[in-house]
Design a protein around this motif. Structure first.
Motif, PDB file in Angstrom:
ATOM      1  N   PHE A 185     -10.753   2.915   5.620  1.00 35.97           N
ATOM      2  CA  PHE A 185      -9.532   2.101   5.693  1.00 35.97           C
ATOM      3  C   PHE A 185      -8.460   2.959   6.342  1.00 35.97           C
ATOM      4  CE2 PHE A 185      -6.002  -0.073   3.120  1.00 35.97           C
ATOM      5  CZ  PHE A 185      -5.958  -1.159   3.978  1.00 35.97           C
ATOM      6  N   ASP A 186      -7.875   2.485   7.444  1.00 37.46           N
ATOM      7  CA  ASP A 186      -6.986   3.346   8.219  1.00 37.46           C
ATOM      8  C   ASP A 186      -5.526   3.255   7.790  1.00 37.46           C
ATOM      9  OD1 ASP A 186      -6.239   0.890   9.158  1.00 37.46           O
ATOM     10  OD2 ASP A 186      -6.699   1.274  11.262  1.00 37.46           O
ATOM     11  N   SER A 187      -5.259   2.648   6.660  1.00 38.16           N
ATOM     12  CA  SER A 187      -3.865   2.536   6.223  1.00 38.16           C
ATOM     13  C   SER A 187      -3.459   3.737   5.380  1.00 38.16           C
ATOM     14  CB  SER A 187      -3.654   1.264   5.396  1.00 38.16           C
ATOM     15  OG  SER A 187      -2.319   1.196   4.929  1.00 38.16           O
ATOM     16  N   VAL A 188      -2.230   4.178   5.603  1.00 40.54           N
ATOM     17  CA  VAL A 188      -1.626   5.207   4.749  1.00 40.54           C
ATOM     18  C   VAL A 188      -0.379   4.625   4.074  1.00 40.54           C
ATOM     19  CG1 VAL A 188      -2.524   7.221   5.957  1.00 40.54           C
ATOM     20  CG2 VAL A 188      -0.431   6.120   6.793  1.00 40.54           C
ATOM     21  N   GLY A 189      -0.370   3.310   3.926  1.00 39.86           N
ATOM     22  CA  GLY A 189       0.716   2.623   3.238  1.00 39.86           C
ATOM     23  C   GLY A 189       0.353   2.381   1.788  1.00 39.86           C
ATOM     24  N   LEU A 225      -2.688   9.136  -0.377  1.00 40.86           N
ATOM     25  CA  LEU A 225      -3.061   9.215  -1.791  1.00 40.86           C
ATOM     26  C   LEU A 225      -2.962  10.655  -2.285  1.00 40.86           C
ATOM     27  CD1 LEU A 225      -4.097   7.806  -4.319  1.00 40.86           C
ATOM     28  CD2 LEU A 225      -6.439   8.183  -3.486  1.00 40.86           C
ATOM     29  N   ARG A 226      -3.392  11.597  -1.434  1.00 40.45           N
ATOM     30  CA  ARG A 226      -3.282  13.008  -1.811  1.00 40.45           C
ATOM     31  C   ARG A 226      -1.828  13.390  -2.068  1.00 40.45           C
ATOM     32  NH1 ARG A 226      -3.770  16.131   2.963  1.00 40.45           N
ATOM     33  NH2 ARG A 226      -5.712  14.965   3.243  1.00 40.45           N
ATOM     34  N   GLY A 268       0.335  16.189   2.936  1.00 45.27           N
ATOM     35  CA  GLY A 268      -0.191  14.828   2.922  1.00 45.27           C
ATOM     36  C   GLY A 268       0.749  13.844   3.596  1.00 45.27           C
ATOM     37  N   LEU A 269       2.037  13.978   3.342  1.00 46.68           N
ATOM     38  CA  LEU A 269       3.016  13.102   3.988  1.00 46.68           C
ATOM     39  C   LEU A 269       3.067  13.359   5.489  1.00 46.68           C
ATOM     40  CD1 LEU A 269       5.852  13.364   1.301  1.00 46.68           C
ATOM     41  CD2 LEU A 269       4.418  11.362   1.761  1.00 46.68           C
ATOM     42  N   ASN A 270       3.022  14.635   5.878  1.00 48.98           N
ATOM     43  CA  ASN A 270       3.015  14.968   7.305  1.00 48.98           C
ATOM     44  C   ASN A 270       1.816  14.357   8.007  1.00 48.98           C
ATOM     45  OD1 ASN A 270       5.323  16.492   6.993  1.00 48.98           O
ATOM     46  ND2 ASN A 270       4.294  18.473   7.055  1.00 48.98           N
ATOM     47  N   GLU A 271       0.647  14.529   7.396  1.00 45.17           N
ATOM     48  CA  GLU A 271      -0.568  14.024   8.028  1.00 45.17           C
ATOM     49  C   GLU A 271      -0.532  12.504   8.144  1.00 45.17           C
ATOM     50  OE1 GLU A 271      -5.432  14.042   7.423  1.00 45.17           O
ATOM     51  OE2 GLU A 271      -4.187  15.371   6.197  1.00 45.17           O
ATOM     52  N   SER A 272       0.014  11.833   7.135  1.00 41.29           N
ATOM     53  CA  SER A 272       0.116  10.376   7.176  1.00 41.29           C
ATOM     54  C   SER A 272       0.950   9.937   8.368  1.00 41.29           C
ATOM     55  CB  SER A 272       0.736   9.852   5.881  1.00 41.29           C
ATOM     56  OG  SER A 272      -0.059  10.162   4.761  1.00 41.29           O
ATOM     57  N   VAL A 273       2.099  10.563   8.559  1.00 37.13           N
ATOM     58  CA  VAL A 273       2.987  10.199   9.665  1.00 37.13           C
ATOM     59  C   VAL A 273       2.348  10.537  11.003  1.00 37.13           C
ATOM     60  CG1 VAL A 273       5.230  10.665  10.722  1.00 37.13           C
ATOM     61  CG2 VAL A 273       5.044  10.453   8.233  1.00 37.13           C
ATOM     62  N   ARG A 274       1.715  11.690  11.092  1.00 36.73           N
ATOM     63  CA  ARG A 274       1.100  12.095  12.356  1.00 36.73           C
ATOM     64  C   ARG A 274      -0.004  11.117  12.766  1.00 36.73           C
ATOM     65  NH1 ARG A 274      -0.072  16.695  10.931  1.00 36.73           N
ATOM     66  NH2 ARG A 274      -2.289  16.480  10.480  1.00 36.73           N
ATOM     67  N   LEU A 275      -0.815  10.665  11.798  1.00 35.70           N
ATOM     68  CA  LEU A 275      -1.874   9.707  12.111  1.00 35.70           C
ATOM     69  C   LEU A 275      -1.290   8.394  12.644  1.00 35.70           C
ATOM     70  CD1 LEU A 275      -4.249  10.255   9.044  1.00 35.70           C
ATOM     71  CD2 LEU A 275      -4.745  10.805  11.441  1.00 35.70           C
ATOM     72  N   ASP A 294       0.015   8.917  16.163  1.00 27.10           N
ATOM     73  CA  ASP A 294      -1.092   9.075  17.116  1.00 27.10           C
ATOM     74  C   ASP A 294      -1.903   7.793  17.277  1.00 27.10           C
ATOM     75  OD1 ASP A 294      -0.365  11.687  17.506  1.00 27.10           O
ATOM     76  OD2 ASP A 294      -1.854  12.528  16.128  1.00 27.10           O
ATOM     77  N   GLY A 295      -1.519   6.744  16.560  1.00 29.83           N
ATOM     78  CA  GLY A 295      -2.224   5.476  16.664  1.00 29.83           C
ATOM     79  C   GLY A 295      -3.539   5.430  15.922  1.00 29.83           C
ATOM     80  N   LYS A 296      -3.768   6.359  14.998  1.00 28.69           N
ATOM     81  CA  LYS A 296      -5.029   6.426  14.263  1.00 28.69           C
ATOM     82  C   LYS A 296      -4.943   5.813  12.866  1.00 28.69           C
ATOM     83  CE  LYS A 296      -6.445  10.646  16.694  1.00 28.69           C
ATOM     84  NZ  LYS A 296      -6.804  12.092  16.548  1.00 28.69           N
ATOM     85  N   ALA A 297      -3.750   5.448  12.454  1.00 28.35           N
ATOM     86  CA  ALA A 297      -3.560   4.829  11.142  1.00 28.35           C
ATOM     87  C   ALA A 297      -2.319   3.952  11.207  1.00 28.35           C
ATOM     88  CB  ALA A 297      -3.424   5.900  10.052  1.00 28.35           C
ATOM     89  N   SER A 298      -2.079   3.231  10.148  1.00 31.18           N
ATOM     90  CA  SER A 298      -0.900   2.370  10.087  1.00 31.18           C
ATOM     91  C   SER A 298      -0.314   2.429   8.692  1.00 31.18           C
ATOM     92  CB  SER A 298      -1.268   0.925  10.429  1.00 31.18           C
ATOM     93  OG  SER A 298      -2.157   0.404   9.446  1.00 31.18           O
ATOM     94  N   PHE A 299       0.917   1.998   8.589  1.00 29.61           N
ATOM     95  CA  PHE A 299       1.516   1.822   7.279  1.00 29.61           C
ATOM     96  C   PHE A 299       1.174   0.415   6.791  1.00 29.61           C
ATOM     97  CE2 PHE A 299       4.406   5.181   8.981  1.00 29.61           C
ATOM     98  CZ  PHE A 299       4.040   6.166   8.070  1.00 29.61           C
TER      99      PHE A 299
END
Length: 625
Positions: free
Chosen positions: A31-35, A120-121, A145-152, A155-160
């Motif tokens: 699941f590519d969401s970090v929201g 989640l981390r 974890g927050l940095n990686e979420s925003v970077r993804l 970079d178009g690899k995840a969404s909120f």
């Protein structure tokens, strides 16, 4: 406040062995969401499946992960960055990080080390670091974890939440804001904080390049606050963006960007440049007035804001005679107001519309939810209560012909309720003396049955914070210039369920807002004292001497509720009790205090509702969809 604790397993220790006995990330794998709303939805469904299968351990873990993903995220609040998602009128609430102190917090820190999903981390580690301030590793895991979420996401690899980049990329600023707050704490490693700053600069630059105000504005203000980038460069970008917005006719966007440029020049102590930007802010209000010339009510509000803005600029930096020119325009517009005095009254039946919103509140755009909440309850006036009192007097004849008294918590008599006339006539004074008990039950029904459930859905599915309410306050002519932050923070606390803070901020603002609205229509709301000085009239005078224009603006029912809730000693008198410190801790969470905060929200929203389609466009531009 008591924790609602609807799920018994949330109050029991979930051990590290419980987490590692199965793949607790399986519901979000691939699941590519970090929201966090997206994650919570996945864990909610996983819990239901586990319960149906009789897997008690998995159900317990999933329930806990659902709970922590559903915290109300408030990154601007350094002391309490997470609040309850729901607070009921009787003092129960959903969980907050401090409910997991001790062993559970330590376990969260350990499990965070094993967690792959960066969002989640970060949440697991953040709860650990909040409850265990010396846990340096959890602080770093949160930031990373927050940095990686925003970077993804960038970079178009995840969404909120929702997977809609056009309205959720700006949430990355909130993630980075939390990371920067942690980065200032003792024991933080500068390396991940440096990455946080780089990501914030990247967001600001991308927002500027794409002319996306929802990203640029938030990132630029946070950049200035933490002193990350060259201040002069941010000032240039903000000024260029402001001109871009003004050329498109977006004066609200131009105004916000000129304010960012002014803030930057204030940091560099360039007084002339700062004043020049503030002058541009004032002219944005003037252009708004010109664009809304057909509405005298809206035009006078914009002109008053322009004049107030110019007065904040040192005299030597103001355009000569400009304030006088605007004052002349204001007087001319005020003469047109009498034909528009019913602007804010909503006498039409809005039940069908509100029901349509509430029937499918979940999944609705934020603008529809805010609109629906403002109109969610029909407000009752004096005639409604006269009929109720008459019906009660006919049913309980003996009680209606006996005098009675109202006492405070210390037993002092604060009001007397005279017996009703034997003729059956019920005067206005009789209604005022007797309607508070009826109101109490109505307020309870409104808060428990409509207002709080609606706010719960809004908090669950949308990013609600100070910035949203600051925007609404700036758009509303109910809010005097310079008082937007008080309303924004107060409403944010109300939505978060923190009634004590909400009441202490919002209730004192009401009187001044009523004066401001009356000033806008050209009325003198001052009095000459015995010492020949001039001072503003108090709420009691506003509700008596100026009642007619207030009723024309907001409706007789609304003003009657204002009188009984905030001012009348025969009613609830919460304005005076808060001002004099006699409100007890529990009183702040009474249904009437909650209803009073909602009523202030409704009055703030009233001047926006007539032009709601335009307001929706502003909200959408800022990413609130």
């Amino acid at each position: 406040m008591r924790e609602g604790n609807e799920d018994d397993q949330n109050s029991k220790l979930v051990t590290k062995d419980d987490f590692t006995s199965f793949d607790y990330e399986e519901p979000i794998t691939g699941f590519d969401s970090v929201g966090y709303f997206d994650l919570s939805e996945r864990y909610s469904k996983a819990r239901q499946i586990a319960e149906a299968a009789g897997d008690a351990v998995a159900a317990k873990v999933y329930a806990l992960l659902f709970t922590i993903c559903r915290f109300h995220f408030k990154p601007e609040d350094r002391g309490e960055p997470y609040g309850p998602m729901f607070v009921s009128g009787d003092g129960y609430r959903t969980a907050i990080p401090s409910d997991f102190k001790g062993d559970q917090a330590a376990i969260f820190g350990q499990v965070a080390e094993l967690t792959k999903n960066p969002a989640l981390r970060a949440r697991l580690a953040d709860i650990a670091s909040i409850n265990l301030p010396r846990d340096r590793q959890s602080k770093m895991n949160t930031i990373r974890g927050l940095n990686e979420s925003v970077r993804l996401v960038l970079d178009g690899k995840a969404s909120f939440d929702g997977g809609k980049p056009e309205n959720h990329v700006w949430l990355g600023v909130e993630y980075l804001q939390r990371a920067l707050v942690i980065g200032r704490m003792r024991g933080s490693d500068p390396e991940p904080v440096g990455e946080t700053k780089d990501l914030l600069v990247r967001m600001r630059q991308e927002g500027f390049a794409s002319k996306t105000s929802s990203i640029f504005g938030r990132a630029a203000k946070l950049d200035l606050y933490y002193g990350i980038s060259d201040v002069a460069g941010i000032a240039r970008e903000a000024a260029e963006f402001a001109i871009h917005d003004a050329n498109k006719g977006d004066q609200e966007g131009a105004r916000r960007n000129w304010l960012i440029a002014a803030q930057a020049h204030e940091i560099t102590r360039d007084g002339a440049a700062n004043a020049s930007c503030l002058n541009e802010v004032a002219e944005c209000h003037v252009r708004d007035a010109e664009a809304m010339a057909a509405s005298a009510m809206n035009a006078t509000g914009s002109l008053m804001r322009a004049i107030e803005q110019y007065r904040q600029v040192p005299r030597e930096h103001r355009p000569p005679g400009r304030i006088e020119q605007l004052q002349a325009k204001l007087v001319a517009k005020q003469a047109e107001l009498h034909d528009e005095m019913n602007t804010f009254e909503h006498s039409e039946d809005i039940t069908d519309h509100v029901n349509r919103v509430m029937d499918a509140y979940s999944g609705k755009p934020l603008a529809d939810c805010l609109y629906g909440l403002a109109l969610i309850e029909n407000i009752h006036g004096i005639e409604h209560y006269r009929a109720e009192i008459k019906a009660q007097s006919e049913e309980f004849v003996f009680a209606s012909v006996i005098d009675s008294t109202v006492h405070d918590d210390e037993g002092k008599v604060v009001a007397r309720i005279p017996a009703l006339s034997m003729t059956g006539e019920i005067t206005d004074d009789d209604v005022r003396a007797r309607c508070s008990q009826i109101m109490t039950f109505e307020h309870q029904a409104s808060v428990k049955g409509a207002i709080r459930p609606a706010i719960h859905v809004i908090n669950s599915e949308h990013a609600v914070g100070n910035d949203l309410f600051m925007l609404l306050a700036r758009l509303s002519f109910f809010v005097p210039p310079g008082h937007e932050a008080a309303y924004a923070v107060g409403l944010n606390r109300f939505f978060a369920g923190s009634n004590m803070e909400a009441c202490c901020l919002l209730v004192p603002q009401l009187e001044n807002s009523l004066r401001y609205v009356l000033k806008r229509i050209g009325l003198d709301v001052t009095k000459i004292t015995n010492s020949s000085t001039q001072e503003d009239v108090m709420l009691s005078i506003l509700l008596s001497k100026f009642r007619e224009p207030l009723e024309k603006l907001y409706g007789a029912n609304t003003i009657f509720q204002v009188e009984m809730i905030f001012q009348s000693r025969a009613g609830f008198n919460i304005r005076n009790s808060i001002a004099h410190g006699t409100t007890s801790d529990n009183d702040f969470w009474s249904f009437t205090h909650s209803y009073g905060c909602w009523l202030i929200y409704r009055m703030l929203m009233a001047p926006l509702i007539k032009n709601w389609e335009q307001v929706k466009l502003v909200l959408e531009k800022e990413g609130y969809v």
